[in-house]
Design a protein around this motif. Structure first.
Motif: not given
Length: 181
Positions: A42, A82, A106
């Motif tokens: 991520a 995030g 994303s």
């Protein structure tokens, strides 16, 4: 292009070389039974626009794409959301304090790090910052500055997912007529 699992020869649990392809997403160790699933890392990217309709951009100090334009952001740490990741990355790279991080979209990405191809899922956020007067290039950023939205040339950004994300963001601004072009 090699499959990402080919980069792993030894079992990360027991060290055995009996670590073979289990399926398209995983390898299995025939010594200890451990199954490793290869997943994306991520990462975050920040869109920060000031009151003058300018976007905060950075110049990359390190490879990949050293010297090209970029947006603040980076890898998310373990046990971090995030939002927490993008807030921390903006602070580390620019010294700016994010008051609010609003998720946008994303994009999958391939990122070469230390000669290792990392599959990432880049999460893009609009970040609200109250005071932009004390920007400072830090961490892996050579320079940081505001660029008028109508002067952005996407090809000057060195990373593919940043170019795609920036184009998507600009298109959304144009379709919402939120900015002066």
């Amino acid at each position: 292009m090699k499959h990402p699992l080919e980069q792993f020869v030894y079992c990360p649990k027991c060290g055995s070389n009996k670590f073979t392809v289990h399926n398209e997403k995983a390898k299995k160790c025939h010594a200890c039974g451990f199954v490793y699933y290869f997943n994306s890392s991520a990462a975050t990217v920040a869109f920060i626009v000031n009151h003058n309709n300018e976007l905060l951009v950075c110049r990359r100090a390190k490879e990949p794409a050293k010297g090209t334009l970029d947006l603040p952001g980076g890898f998310i740490d373990m046990a971090e959301t995030g939002e927490e990741g993008v807030i921390r990355e903006v602070l580390e790279e620019t010294g700016l304090v994010v008051k609010e991080a609003i998720y946008q979209f994303s994009l999958p990405n391939l990122y070469m790090y230390s000669g290792f191809e990392v599959h990432t899922l880049d999460m893009f956020f609009v970040c609200k910052v109250e005071d932009t007067s004390h920007i400072k290039a830090m961490d892996d950023v050579a320079d940081t500055f505001f660029l008028p939205l109508n002067k952005i040339q996407i090809e000057e950004f060195g990373l593919g997912s940043i170019r795609k994300g920036l184009q998507k963001y600009i298109n959304s601004l144009l379709s919402n007529d939120n900015t002066e072009w």
